[in-house]
Scaffold this motif. Structure first.
Motif, mmCIF file in Angstrom:
data_model
loop_
_atom_site.group_PDB
_atom_site.id
_atom_site.type_symbol
_atom_site.label_atom_id
_atom_site.label_comp_id
_atom_site.label_asym_id
_atom_site.label_seq_id
_atom_site.Cartn_x
_atom_site.Cartn_y
_atom_site.Cartn_z
ATOM 1 N N GLN A 305 54.813 64.622 47.413
ATOM 2 C CA GLN A 305 55.305 65.195 48.666
ATOM 3 C C GLN A 305 56.309 64.254 49.332
ATOM 4 O OE1 GLN A 305 52.020 66.382 51.220
ATOM 5 N NE2 GLN A 305 50.807 67.053 49.449
ATOM 6 N N ARG A 306 56.007 62.948 49.302
ATOM 7 C CA ARG A 306 56.945 61.984 49.885
ATOM 8 C C ARG A 306 58.278 62.002 49.142
ATOM 9 N NH1 ARG A 306 53.004 56.763 50.132
ATOM 10 N NH2 ARG A 306 51.533 57.492 51.720
ATOM 11 N N LEU A 307 58.199 62.055 47.819
ATOM 12 C CA LEU A 307 59.435 62.079 47.033
ATOM 13 C C LEU A 307 60.250 63.319 47.348
ATOM 14 C CD1 LEU A 307 61.226 60.829 44.834
ATOM 15 C CD2 LEU A 307 59.896 62.118 43.153
ATOM 16 N N LEU A 311 63.952 63.591 48.812
ATOM 17 C CA LEU A 311 65.019 64.315 48.131
ATOM 18 C C LEU A 311 65.631 65.383 49.022
ATOM 19 C CD1 LEU A 311 63.299 64.768 44.659
ATOM 20 C CD2 LEU A 311 65.047 63.104 45.263
ATOM 21 N N ASP A 312 64.804 65.987 49.852
ATOM 22 C CA ASP A 312 65.284 67.064 50.715
ATOM 23 C C ASP A 312 65.915 66.554 52.005
ATOM 24 O OD1 ASP A 312 64.371 68.869 48.869
ATOM 25 O OD2 ASP A 312 62.452 69.221 49.888
ATOM 26 N N LEU A 317 69.664 61.258 47.073
ATOM 27 C CA LEU A 317 69.022 61.505 45.803
ATOM 28 C C LEU A 317 69.059 62.999 45.537
ATOM 29 C CD1 LEU A 317 65.868 59.238 45.989
ATOM 30 C CD2 LEU A 317 67.761 58.972 44.419
ATOM 31 N N HIS A 318 69.162 63.352 44.281
ATOM 32 C CA HIS A 318 69.156 64.756 43.902
ATOM 33 C C HIS A 318 68.190 64.921 42.738
ATOM 34 C CE1 HIS A 318 72.685 65.230 46.435
ATOM 35 N NE2 HIS A 318 73.153 64.144 45.849
ATOM 36 N N ALA A 323 55.892 64.039 43.445
ATOM 37 C CA ALA A 323 55.658 62.634 43.451
ATOM 38 C C ALA A 323 54.324 62.309 44.056
ATOM 39 C CB ALA A 323 56.817 61.813 43.948
#
Length: 327
Positions: A305-307, A311-312, A317-318, A323
Motif C-alpha cells: 500500500q505504501r509503494l 507511485l500514485d 516513479l512509475h 508492496a
C-alpha cells in the motif's frame, strides 16, 4: 540523494571544476555519458589513488552524516555528486517506518544502515552485518558519527550455514565477497564468522522483521535460504535485494532459482530500473534482462500500500504491474 559536503580540500575544488565540465558535455551528448563516466573514474583514481583512506564527511537525506573514503568508487561517487542508488534510497525512505525492526546484510560502511536507522527512530532497531575488518570499522564510525543508539553492528557474514568462512577482500570494499566474482582487485583474505538470519534472530529473540536489505556480491540466495523461518514469521516484511548477473554468473549461481524460492515464500517480485527511476512487477514466468536490484513484497500488505501510494503520489516513479511492515 542530496549531498552536502562538510569537508573539501583545494584539490577537491579543482576536481569539481574539471568534473563539472565533463558532466556538462555528458548532458549535451547523452550517448557519451557512460564512456565519460568511465573516464571520470579513471581520472579520479589517478588524482586520489585507490583504497588509500582519503576520508571526507558528507551529509545525505534525513540529516544523516557519513564519513566516506573518496579513493573508493562508492565514497567518491557520493562525495563528487555522481550519485549512489537514488531509487533504492527513495524506497528505503518510503517503506521503512518508525519502530520497524530491520536488517542490513552486507552493510559495508553503513549508507543503507544509517538511512534506515533515521527512519526507525528510537523505538526501532537496525541489525547491521559486515564481515570485512575495514568497512566494519567505518560502519561503526558512521553509526557513532550520527549518535544512533538503535543500531546493532555485527562483524558477521550471513549465509545458509554457521561456522567459519573465507572472505575475499577487494580494493573496492563494496566488491568484497565470500566468493571470487572476477570484479575489482582481490587484495587479501580474512577468516570470518558466518551464521544464518534464522539463527541470529533466534539468539536475539527477534520474532519478525519489517525490512531486510541484502547485498552480498552473489551470495544473496544463501542469505535468503538461511532466513526461511524468520521470513515465514514476518507476515509483512519487505526485502530489498541485489541479484546481479555480473556476480551470479562467475559463481555459477542462478538468479531464476532465487526468484522462484522467493515466490514460494509468498512474496511478489518487483524489479528496479535505476536509469528510468522505475519499479516494475515481475509475474511468475516473466524474465528480466537489465535489473540487478529487486524488491520482494507481500501481496496486499501494508508495504505494498505504501509503494502504491508513493507511485500514485508526487514521487517520480512509475509502475507496470501489480508492496508490505509489522507494527
Amino acid at each position: 540523494m542530496k549531498i552536502f559536503r562538510s569537508s573539501a580540500s583545494i584539490r577537491d575544488v579543482a576536481f569539481f571544476a574539471v568534473y563539472g565540465c565533463i558532466r556538462g558535455i555528458s548532458f549535451l551528448v547523452p550517448g557519451w555519458r557512460k564512456a565519460l563516466h568511465r573516464r571520470i573514474l579513471s581520472f579520479r583514481r589517478r588524482v586520489y589513488g585507490q583504497g588509500i583512506g582519503d576520508m571526507r564527511v558528507i551529509s545525505i537525506e534525513h540529516q544523516v552524516r557519513l564519513s566516506v573514503d573518496i579513493s573508493e568508487r562508492t565514497g567518491g561517487d557520493m562525495f563528487f555528486g555522481i550519485g549512489f542508488e537514488p531509487l533504492e534510497m527513495e524506497l528505503l525512505s518510503s517503506l521503512v517506518a518508525e519502530n520497524d525492526v530491520v536488517a542490513d546484510v552486507g552493510a559495508n560502511i553503513g549508507v543503507h544502515t544509517t538511512i534506515m536507522a533515521s527512519r526507525t527512530g528510537g523505538g526501532g532497531h537496525v541489525h547491521a552485518f559486515e564481515p570485512g575488518v575495514r568497512p566494519y570499522a567505518m560502519l561503526c564510525a558512521n553509526i557513532a558519527l550520527n549518535g544512533f543508539s538503535n543500531v546493532i553492528a555485527n562483524r558477521l557474514a550471513i549465509g545458509d550455514a554457521c561456522g567459519k568462512a573465507s572472505f575475499h577482500v577487494n580494493a573496492e570494499s563494496s566488491l568484497s565477497s565470500l566468493g571470487i566474482t572476477g570484479r575489482g582487485d582481490v587484495v587479501g583474505e580474512e577468516e570470518v564468522d558466518i551464521t544464518t538470519m534464522d539463527e541470529y534472530c533466534r539468539g536475539r529473540q527477534i520474532s519478525a522483521l519489517d525490512f531486510l536489505k541484502i547485498d552480498v556480491e552473489g551470495f544473496e540466495g544463501h542469505v535468503l535460504r538461511g532466513a526461511r523461518r524468520i521470513l515465514a514469521q514476518s507476515k509483512d516484511c519487505g526485502v530489498l535485494c541485489e541479484l546481479a548477473k555480473k556476480n551470479f554468473g562467475p559463481l555459477g549461481y542462478s538468479i531464476a532459482n532465487v526468484l522462484s524460492d522467493v515466490r514460494q515464500l509468498g512474496f511478489e517480485v518487483w524489479e528496479l530500473d535505476e536509469p528510468q527511476h522505475t519499479v516494475r512487477q515481475l509475474t511468475a514466468g516473466s524474465s528480466t534482462t537489465k535489473a540487478q536490484n529487486f524488491l520482494f513484497l507481500r501481496p496486499r500488505g501494508l508495504k505494498e500500500q505504501r509503494l502504491r501510494g508513493m507511485l500514485d503520489g508526487e514521487r517520480r516513479l512509475h509502475v507496470a504491474g501489480g508492496a508490505s511492515g509489522r507494527h
